[in-house]
Design an enzyme around this catalytic site. Sequence first.
Site, PDB file in Angstrom:
ATOM      1  N   HIS A 256      31.876 -30.680  10.925  1.00 17.84           N
ATOM      2  CA  HIS A 256      33.334 -30.576  11.035  1.00 17.84           C
ATOM      3  C   HIS A 256      33.725 -29.336  11.851  1.00 17.84           C
ATOM      4  CE1 HIS A 256      37.506 -31.044   9.401  1.00 17.84           C
ATOM      5  NE2 HIS A 256      37.531 -29.733   9.630  1.00 17.84           N
ATOM      6  N   GLU A 257      33.171 -28.182  11.487  1.00 15.50           N
ATOM      7  CA  GLU A 257      33.534 -26.956  12.196  1.00 15.50           C
ATOM      8  C   GLU A 257      33.000 -26.943  13.628  1.00 15.50           C
ATOM      9  OE1 GLU A 257      35.797 -25.232  11.018  1.00 15.50           O
ATOM     10  OE2 GLU A 257      35.714 -26.002   8.959  1.00 15.50           O
ATOM     11  N   HIS A 260      35.596 -28.405  15.846  1.00 16.43           N
ATOM     12  CA  HIS A 260      36.580 -27.398  16.268  1.00 16.43           C
ATOM     13  C   HIS A 260      36.000 -26.488  17.351  1.00 16.43           C
ATOM     14  CE1 HIS A 260      39.736 -28.210  13.389  1.00 16.43           C
ATOM     15  NE2 HIS A 260      38.935 -28.048  12.346  1.00 16.43           N
ATOM     16  N   GLU A 286      42.132 -30.896  14.895  1.00 18.84           N
ATOM     17  CA  GLU A 286      41.569 -31.597  13.747  1.00 18.84           C
ATOM     18  C   GLU A 286      41.008 -32.956  14.142  1.00 18.84           C
ATOM     19  OE1 GLU A 286      40.511 -31.512   9.655  1.00 18.84           O
ATOM     20  OE2 GLU A 286      41.166 -29.976  11.084  1.00 18.84           O
TER      21      GLU A 286
END
Length: 491
Positions: A256-257, A260, A286
């Site tokens: 997930h990170e 980003h 996001e």
Amino acid sequence: MTAYDDLMEFTRDTMALGQVAGRLGWDQETMMPRGAAPQRAEEMAAMESVLHARRIDSRVRDWLAEIDDASLDTVGQANMRHIRRSFERTCKVPAALAARIAKLTSAAQGIWAEARAADDFMAFAPTLAEVIMLKREEGQALAAGGDVYDAMLADYEPGTTGADLEAMFGTMRPVLSELRAAIRQAKPPEPLTGTFDEGAQMKLTRQLAKTFGYDMSRGRVDKAVHPFSSGSGLDVRITTRTNPVDPFNCFYSTIHEVGHAAYEQNIDAAYLLTPLGSGVSMGVHESQSRIYENQIGRSRAFTGWLFGQMKDAFGDFGVKDADAFYAIVNRVGDGYIRTEADELQYNLHVLLRFDLERALMAGDLQVSELEAAWNDRFEADFGYAVDRPSNGVLQDVHWSVGLFGYFPTYSLGNVYAGCLNEAMRKALPDLDADLAKGDTSAATAWLGANVQTHGGLYQPREVIERAAGQAPNEAPLLAYLKEKFGGIYGL
């Protein structure tokens, strides 16, 4: 030099200082000694005062008055759009108020962490009330008679209003609730059991970061209580967390990170330390983290590869085959924590927060009523009661640091990701064959070329519409969720 050249040189210095302030925040979350918190609050407030003074510097006003935007190229016009908007918004907020907010939210972060550890909401409530008071004052200054919550939302998703989101979320909520209810009637896969060495988790999680294209020469992976990504350009750092009985928490927080971080790393290098050199909005940001984590990382093809990697790292861990592993990775089950929620229920967590924070900002809900309101809403949406504050109203850091208007961008990012995934799958018909080998390069290259490289060049909704070939809407996400979970649970 022209006025535009002077303005851009000044802006680069301001943005460089902003990156330094961001590094202070990263350090506070990862390596800062606990006892340094009071001094760090002073440091953050001092930095915010410097940044605020630069953002409202009279020279900026003079340069803006002198520059004819129509004489600039597309990049120049986009820079001016961001600079003008930022200048006008910053000038509306008194410098003393900006410094008070920075100082309070830096201290509030530590107070929230202690209250969370003690499961004592009332220990945090007075500080939260003060944060809300100051943020409402800021919102009133920005709104200039308009909707306070919309003014806050504009800091994270320009061009979107609370009414827009209420309509979108109102369409999503009954569909998600119906699908969730059907799944609860089906037999769930057995959860993952056993213990998983945390050192081995970190070794594999760094491999996963590289697998998804994270450039470790311009980044690093550390541990924090709440995973996050920080920085842009040539220094983009991520954090994750480990749990000996839940390695998926580590692995999927990392993926997930990385979504980003990859966005920031893949922005056109020509935009470095300019207004175009970072993600255009939190919703678009996001969308990258969610599509990396879910549509790619939790796909049947990729989880088949990850199953093999976990067997190499941990040996036989009690899952019979790749199909069973896929079902476990995507298991829908009871839980309290937003960041640990499955794709289906995640948005219900966000919608809860969206409604509560809008009510707080409107004055329709008082801080003294917040814990009870949270617990009542959670039980209504999820069917069971919150057991303690750290699993409820105290679980997220966002309100302590003043991020009102931020939560809805998580679900908006899911909607954007649904649109992007539909377009990406059409463009890459052989994608699953690559993912089954642990090769995400086609997917990440498509996202890099169609979303990430643009940085702040276009407006948020325009970025998605250009990449997906349609205006952002919830239909692709809902169709994806129905197909995926309907298949796993035999609906």
